[in-house]
Design a protein around this motif. Structure first.
Motif: not given
Length: 275
Positions: A33-56
């Motif tokens: 978590w100490l490593d993840l917490r500095v990249r929360i925004a990146q983690l939350a958005t990086s995996g959204l590309i594929s679902p968003l493409v499928y949704i569109l």
């Protein structure tokens, strides 16, 4: 006659062992978590590309030509409503698996810091659970973004139903547990690509995310119901749209048993890891 005192001591010893196991697991998770917490925004958005493409593409594009309810169990206003729970399941699978696998591979193959983890005096099961919890956190961060999209386009607050969230956590646990095992087993990043191409991508389309498995022929239905993503998709869809009387309760113990089995397998690999 057996004295009650040894039995009490035995029970207290087992409880103490469980407490130590949980504490060690949380310690491993905290390091992640100490490593993840500095990249929360990146983690939350990086995996959204594929679902968003499928949704569109499928929800707004192809979905316009699919009549609601045709070949689909349940009452849905449009095809977008049908696939949104599947997109939540899909994002939980992809991010939990890929993020966990690459995290362990990076430590093993590049930074060479994984050997230090193996020297930590904790139970191998605690190592697996700690890494798995980090994968669950990755999956939840991205899945919550898809849930917000679902709330925005449908206004259905049952995307926050306790059953929905429980199934989401179990789905993340299953695929992050699988990611731990793959991360411990592969010898190169190219091998990770093979697992992704032959397991994750086919499961993305066959795991009930875009169609109702009940409409398939019997032979194909057997294959589809062997996939953990199918139970996640069915359960999430039912939790979001169907009454409790129609909820597939079998999906919860199946995902739980899969997560436990993968944890035991992962603990065995950790115990015999030679890196």
């Amino acid at each position: 006659m057996t004295s009650p005192r040894p039995l009490l001591l035995s029970k207290s010893f087992k409880i103490s062992q469980i407490q130590i196991l949980l504490a060690d697991s949380l310690t491993i998770f905290w390091g992640e978590w100490l490593d993840l917490r500095v990249r929360i925004a990146q983690l939350a958005t990086s995996g959204l590309i594929s679902p968003l493409v499928y949704i569109l593409a499928f929800g707004f594009g192809l979905g316009g030509s699919i009549k609601p309810g045709v070949g689909i169990s349940g009452d849905y206003k449009n095809y977008l409503e049908f696939i949104l729970p599947g997109m939540v399941a899909l994002s939980s699978m992809t991010v939990s698996f890929v993020g966990t696998t690459f995290s362990i591979c990076g430590d093993r193959l590049f930074t060479k810091s994984f050997e230090e983890l193996l020297l930590v005096p904790v139970h191998p099961l605690a190592l697996h659970i700690g890494k798995m919890l980090a994968g669950v956190m990755r999956g939840l961060l991205t899945s919550l973004g898809v849930i917000l999209i679902g709330l925005l386009f449908t206004g259905n607050w049952r995307f926050l139903h306790p059953l929905f969230l429980l199934l989401l956590v179990l789905s993340c646990a299953v695929f992050s547990g699988l990611g731990v095992i793959v991360g411990l087993s592969v010898r190169s990043l190219e091998a990770v690509g093979l697992y992704n191409n032959f397991i994750i991508i086919p499961m993305s389309f066959l795991g009930g995310t875009f169609f109702d498995p009940n409409t398939l022929p019997a032979a194909l239905k057997v294959v589809v119901y062997l996939l953990p993503l199918t139970y996640a998709s069915l359960g999430l869809r039912a939790a979001a749209y169907l009454p409790l009387s129609q909820f597939p309760w079998y999906s919860i113990p199946i995902l739980l048993v899969m997560a436990i089995a993968l944890s035991l397998w992962g603990a065995y690999i950790f115990a015999h890891q030679q890196d």
